[in-house]
Design a protein around this motif. Structure first.
Motif, PDB file in Angstrom:
ATOM      1  N   GLN A  14      -4.436  -7.999 -28.204  1.00  0.00           N
ATOM      2  CA  GLN A  14      -5.536  -8.997 -27.962  1.00  0.00           C
ATOM      3  C   GLN A  14      -5.760  -8.977 -26.466  1.00  0.00           C
ATOM      4  OE1 GLN A  14      -6.307 -13.302 -28.374  1.00  0.00           O
ATOM      5  NE2 GLN A  14      -6.220 -12.385 -30.178  1.00  0.00           N
ATOM      6  N   GLY A 249     -14.596  -8.471 -25.834  1.00  0.00           N
ATOM      7  CA  GLY A 249     -13.384  -9.180 -26.221  1.00  0.00           C
ATOM      8  C   GLY A 249     -13.489 -10.686 -26.195  1.00  0.00           C
ATOM      9  N   GLY A 268      -9.819  -8.998 -29.572  1.00  0.00           N
ATOM     10  CA  GLY A 268      -9.753  -7.607 -29.147  1.00  0.00           C
ATOM     11  C   GLY A 268     -11.129  -7.073 -28.817  1.00  0.00           C
ATOM     12  N   ARG A 269     -11.174  -6.061 -27.972  1.00  0.00           N
ATOM     13  CA  ARG A 269     -12.442  -5.438 -27.608  1.00  0.00           C
ATOM     14  C   ARG A 269     -12.926  -4.518 -28.727  1.00  0.00           C
ATOM     15  NH1 ARG A 269     -10.657  -2.227 -22.705  1.00  0.00           N
ATOM     16  NH2 ARG A 269      -8.804  -2.137 -24.041  1.00  0.00           N
ATOM     17  N   ALA A 271     -15.054  -5.225 -31.337  1.00  0.00           N
ATOM     18  CA  ALA A 271     -15.208  -5.777 -32.691  1.00  0.00           C
ATOM     19  C   ALA A 271     -16.660  -5.600 -33.119  1.00  0.00           C
ATOM     20  CB  ALA A 271     -14.811  -7.244 -32.721  1.00  0.00           C
ATOM     21  N   SER A 287     -10.790  -5.481 -34.150  1.00  0.00           N
ATOM     22  CA  SER A 287     -11.050  -4.791 -32.892  1.00  0.00           C
ATOM     23  C   SER A 287     -10.797  -3.297 -33.047  1.00  0.00           C
ATOM     24  CB  SER A 287     -10.139  -5.342 -31.792  1.00  0.00           C
ATOM     25  OG  SER A 287     -10.011  -4.419 -30.728  1.00  0.00           O
ATOM     26  N   ARG A 317     -12.906  -1.471 -37.026  1.00  0.00           N
ATOM     27  CA  ARG A 317     -13.811  -2.410 -36.355  1.00  0.00           C
ATOM     28  C   ARG A 317     -14.709  -3.180 -37.304  1.00  0.00           C
ATOM     29  NH1 ARG A 317     -16.252   2.067 -37.502  1.00  0.00           N
ATOM     30  NH2 ARG A 317     -18.534   2.263 -37.412  1.00  0.00           N
TER      31      ARG A 317
END
Length: 363
Positions: A14, A249, A268-269, A271, A287, A317
């Motif tokens: 995260q 994120g 998380g980046r 998504a 993510s 994702r």
């Protein structure tokens, strides 16, 4: 349009720069885990949906709409349309239809859900030129239409022309476009509130556009401060809550009726979707970049709680939830380099599978 049907059986084998604002973190209530991995047919994927009555997972997967039987057999069936580029696949069980958005032919396509035979293909593109530039220009020509959502009050299907920046409304009885709304910018996912309004993520403007379906007008734009490239969007009708997932994120939690942001949380980046279980009031943000799944309790919109951050896999994702069981289905694969003319990564042959995430508490 030539359709072929394939069936196979597979055994079930995260981070962020923003903290949680207006949110709580709970250690209690954890218990989600990856409980199964289901091998599936090769190919990169886009949006997914679960049909609760027929107990199937529908997945847009390149030239195919792949359908997984969730009843226990683990079998896959595919609608195979040569030359297609499916972005969305949604069952409309009340009408016995499967709806798909084909970015190659620029159509909303209808299939019979029992026979999987083609019913109709409705052209959705009016031909407006995309004004996108840079890396987004690569996607523009293939993103009309992209996401789709059924607007319950009118019964129309909203197809999102992501590249040209418009939302198209299709009447399923007439099998024709009955309205268009120019929103502008690069559009991503859309949701309906069941009261005549659509909410659409505008990736390039970092906002949510609010569309009034009866008047075919954008009536409001919700600015998402600190959000870069909002993509995933979900809605819980029981509490009138929108959740927008940002590529950098962050998740924004918004009361739809007022447009008020009640929480900004780190996720998380990468998504590309946000998934809501509105029976249990849980929200999930998968993510693809950071390979994790953020799980939130959204029972009380003013006290959003991060329940758990679950490790997943790189590239995971998108997904869909089974409302009956509360289980989440996350497509995944080992990623390879892009295969022209498509600008996105490819899936290494033989590596595609679906992760099943379930709660220890069950349904």
């Amino acid at each position: 349009m030539k359709c072929r049907f394939m069936a196979g059986v597979f055994l079930l084998l995260q981070s962020g720069t923003f903290g949680a604002v207006g949110a709580e973190t709970h250690s209690a209530g954890k218990g989600y885990s990856i409980t199964a991995s289901i091998p599936g047919p090769d190919g990169m994927w886009d949006y997914a949906a679960v049909g609760s009555t027929e107990n199937r997972l529908y997945l847009a997967q390149g030239e195919h709409i792949s359908i997984l039987d969730l009843a226990g057999s683990g079998s896959w069936t595919r609608i195979d349309v040569s030359g297609a580029l499916w972005h969305g696949a949604v069952p409309l069980e009340s009408r016995g239809l499967v709806l798909g958005t084909n970015g190659q032919t620029h159509t909303l396509t209808l299939f019979d859900s029992k026979t999987l035979e083609l019913v109709s293909a409705v052209p959705t593109s009016s031909g407006p030129k995309s004004v996108l530039s840079g890396k987004l220009k690569q996607f523009a020509a293939l993103a009309d239409p992209d996401a789709l959502v059924v607007e319950p009050k009118s019964g129309f299907v909203a197809a999102v022309n992501g590249g040209s920046g418009e939302v198209v409304l299709v009447d399923l009885d007439k099998k024709a476009v009955v309205g268009r709304v120019m929103v502008g910018g690069k559009l991503e996912f859309a949701v309906a509130d069941g009261k005549g309004r659509l909410y659409v993520n505008v990736q390039t403007a970092h906002e949510i556009a609010v569309i009034d379906v009866p008047t075919l007008k954008v009536v409001h734009r919700i600015a998402l401060a600190g959000c870069i490239e909002p993509k995933g969007l979900a809605y819980d009708p029981g509490i009138d809550l929108l959740i927008s997932g940002c590529d950098n994120g962050i998740a924004k939690f918004i009361v739809a009726g007022t447009g008020k942001i009640v929480a900004s949380l780190a996720i998380g980046r990468g998504a590309d979707a946000v998934v809501v279980d509105d029976r249990r009031h849980r929200a999930f943000a998968p993510s693809g970049t950071d390979a994790n799944l953020s799980i939130f309790d959204i029972t009380d919109p003013h006290h959003i709680a991060l329940l758990q951050t679950l490790s997943t896999e790189k590239g995971t994702r998108l997904g869909a939830v089974d409302m009956r069981t509360g289980s989440l289905y996350l497509p995944s694969a080992k990623l390879g380099p892009p295969i022209p003319p498509h600008p996105w990564p490819s899936a290494v042959p033989g590596s595609f599978h679906v992760l099943v995430v379930s709660s220890a508490g069950g349904s």
